[in-house]
Design a protein around this motif. Structure first.
Motif, PDB file in Angstrom:
ATOM      1  N   THR A  29       0.837  -1.202   0.000  1.00 21.12           N
ATOM      2  CA  THR A  29       0.000   0.000   0.000  1.00 21.12           C
ATOM      3  C   THR A  29       0.867   1.245   0.000  1.00 21.12           C
ATOM      4  O   THR A  29       0.582   2.211  -0.714  1.00 21.12           O
ATOM      5  CB  THR A  29      -0.952  -0.005   1.209  1.00 21.12           C
ATOM      6  N   VAL A  30       1.935   1.229   0.778  1.00 22.30           N
ATOM      7  CA  VAL A  30       2.860   2.358   0.801  1.00 22.30           C
ATOM      8  C   VAL A  30       3.452   2.564  -0.587  1.00 22.30           C
ATOM      9  O   VAL A  30       3.488   3.696  -1.099  1.00 22.30           O
ATOM     10  CB  VAL A  30       3.969   2.155   1.858  1.00 22.30           C
ATOM     11  N   THR A  31       3.882   1.498  -1.210  1.00 19.52           N
ATOM     12  CA  THR A  31       4.462   1.586  -2.555  1.00 19.52           C
ATOM     13  C   THR A  31       3.456   2.160  -3.545  1.00 19.52           C
ATOM     14  O   THR A  31       3.784   3.049  -4.332  1.00 19.52           O
ATOM     15  CB  THR A  31       4.949   0.203  -3.030  1.00 19.52           C
ATOM     16  N   ARG A  32       2.226   1.678  -3.500  1.00 15.97           N
ATOM     17  CA  ARG A  32       1.199   2.178  -4.425  1.00 15.97           C
ATOM     18  C   ARG A  32       0.914   3.653  -4.192  1.00 15.97           C
ATOM     19  O   ARG A  32       0.716   4.411  -5.149  1.00 15.97           O
ATOM     20  CB  ARG A  32      -0.081   1.359  -4.305  1.00 15.97           C
ATOM     21  N   CYS A  33       0.898   4.085  -2.949  1.00 19.85           N
ATOM     22  CA  CYS A  33       0.654   5.503  -2.656  1.00 19.85           C
ATOM     23  C   CYS A  33       1.800   6.373  -3.172  1.00 19.85           C
ATOM     24  O   CYS A  33       1.571   7.474  -3.676  1.00 19.85           O
ATOM     25  CB  CYS A  33       0.437   5.717  -1.158  1.00 19.85           C
ATOM     26  N   ILE A  34       3.015   5.894  -3.042  1.00 21.30           N
ATOM     27  CA  ILE A  34       4.166   6.641  -3.561  1.00 21.30           C
ATOM     28  C   ILE A  34       4.080   6.729  -5.083  1.00 21.30           C
ATOM     29  O   ILE A  34       4.302   7.802  -5.662  1.00 21.30           O
ATOM     30  CB  ILE A  34       5.487   6.004  -3.102  1.00 21.30           C
ATOM     31  N   GLN A  35       3.741   5.640  -5.732  1.00 22.61           N
ATOM     32  CA  GLN A  35       3.614   5.655  -7.189  1.00 22.61           C
ATOM     33  C   GLN A  35       2.504   6.605  -7.632  1.00 22.61           C
ATOM     34  O   GLN A  35       2.673   7.367  -8.588  1.00 22.61           O
ATOM     35  CB  GLN A  35       3.366   4.239  -7.708  1.00 22.61           C
ATOM     36  N   ALA A  36       1.368   6.589  -6.934  1.00 24.44           N
ATOM     37  CA  ALA A  36       0.262   7.487  -7.267  1.00 24.44           C
ATOM     38  C   ALA A  36       0.655   8.941  -7.032  1.00 24.44           C
ATOM     39  O   ALA A  36       0.324   9.820  -7.838  1.00 24.44           O
ATOM     40  CB  ALA A  36      -0.972   7.127  -6.440  1.00 24.44           C
ATOM     41  N   ALA A  37       1.364   9.200  -5.943  1.00 28.55           N
ATOM     42  CA  ALA A  37       1.806  10.559  -5.642  1.00 28.55           C
ATOM     43  C   ALA A  37       2.791  11.046  -6.697  1.00 28.55           C
ATOM     44  O   ALA A  37       2.740  12.211  -7.127  1.00 28.55           O
ATOM     45  CB  ALA A  37       2.439  10.611  -4.251  1.00 28.55           C
ATOM     46  N   HIS A  38       3.682  10.174  -7.117  1.00 29.55           N
ATOM     47  CA  HIS A  38       4.648  10.513  -8.169  1.00 29.55           C
ATOM     48  C   HIS A  38       3.912  10.886  -9.451  1.00 29.55           C
ATOM     49  O   HIS A  38       4.169  11.935 -10.049  1.00 29.55           O
ATOM     50  CB  HIS A  38       5.585   9.330  -8.409  1.00 29.55           C
ATOM     51  N   TYR A  39       2.994  10.045  -9.851  1.00 29.42           N
ATOM     52  CA  TYR A  39       2.233  10.289 -11.074  1.00 29.42           C
ATOM     53  C   TYR A  39       1.474  11.612 -10.971  1.00 29.42           C
ATOM     54  O   TYR A  39       1.496  12.435 -11.893  1.00 29.42           O
ATOM     55  CB  TYR A  39       1.272   9.128 -11.333  1.00 29.42           C
ATOM     56  N   GLY A  40       0.780  11.824  -9.862  1.00 31.63           N
ATOM     57  CA  GLY A  40       0.001  13.053  -9.682  1.00 31.63           C
ATOM     58  C   GLY A  40       0.867  14.293  -9.703  1.00 31.63           C
ATOM     59  O   GLY A  40       0.508  15.307 -10.300  1.00 31.63           O
ATOM     60  N   ALA A  41       2.018  14.229  -9.052  1.00 30.18           N
ATOM     61  CA  ALA A  41       2.923  15.381  -9.025  1.00 30.18           C
ATOM     62  C   ALA A  41       3.406  15.729 -10.425  1.00 30.18           C
ATOM     63  O   ALA A  41       3.443  16.900 -10.808  1.00 30.18           O
ATOM     64  CB  ALA A  41       4.110  15.099  -8.102  1.00 30.18           C
ATOM     65  N   VAL A  42       3.758  14.723 -11.201  1.00 33.30           N
ATOM     66  CA  VAL A  42       4.213  14.964 -12.581  1.00 33.30           C
ATOM     67  C   VAL A  42       3.081  15.557 -13.412  1.00 33.30           C
ATOM     68  O   VAL A  42       3.291  16.505 -14.176  1.00 33.30           O
ATOM     69  CB  VAL A  42       4.763  13.668 -13.215  1.00 33.30           C
ATOM     70  N   GLU A  43       1.890  15.022 -13.265  1.00 34.42           N
ATOM     71  CA  GLU A  43       0.750  15.510 -14.039  1.00 34.42           C
ATOM     72  C   GLU A  43       0.406  16.961 -13.704  1.00 34.42           C
ATOM     73  O   GLU A  43       0.058  17.734 -14.583  1.00 34.42           O
ATOM     74  CB  GLU A  43      -0.484  14.624 -13.801  1.00 34.42           C
ATOM     75  N   VAL A  44       0.502  17.331 -12.439  1.00 39.08           N
ATOM     76  CA  VAL A  44       0.096  18.671 -12.020  1.00 39.08           C
ATOM     77  C   VAL A  44       1.217  19.694 -12.173  1.00 39.08           C
ATOM     78  O   VAL A  44       0.991  20.803 -12.651  1.00 39.08           O
ATOM     79  CB  VAL A  44      -0.419  18.646 -10.558  1.00 39.08           C
ATOM     80  N   THR A  45       2.421  19.333 -11.758  1.00 41.53           N
ATOM     81  CA  THR A  45       3.511  20.317 -11.736  1.00 41.53           C
ATOM     82  C   THR A  45       4.572  20.091 -12.798  1.00 41.53           C
ATOM     83  O   THR A  45       5.400  20.962 -13.025  1.00 41.53           O
ATOM     84  CB  THR A  45       4.218  20.329 -10.365  1.00 41.53           C
TER      85      THR A  45
END
Length: 71
Positions: free
Chosen positions: A30-46
């Motif tokens: 779950t931690v790994t998936r959250c990090i991957q989702a956060a990475h993706y979201g950060a790239v998409e937004v910023t």
């Protein structure tokens, strides 16, 4: 974490820290998936996924999941 190419050593440090912080609350996957989702979201937004930003976003996701699980 081969899916996160930028600063991979720093992402590994982030993952290790969050796994320790949320041990007993969330499984490592779950931690790994959250990090991957956060990475993706950060790239998409910023357009960037700085490890510190990814860590803050992933921590919030994990906190929300813990709150929902406790309800």
């Amino acid at each position: 974490m081969s899916q996160l190419p930028d600063n991979s050593d720093r992402y590994e440090q982030v993952e290790a820290a969050l796994r320790d912080e949320f041990a007993g609350v969330h499984p490592a996957t779950t931690v790994t998936r959250c990090i991957q989702a956060a990475h993706y979201g950060a790239v998409e937004v910023t357009g960037h996924a700085y490890p510190g930003l990814v860590e803050r976003i992933a921590r919030k996701h994990l906190q929300v999941l813990a709150t929902v699980q406790g309800s």
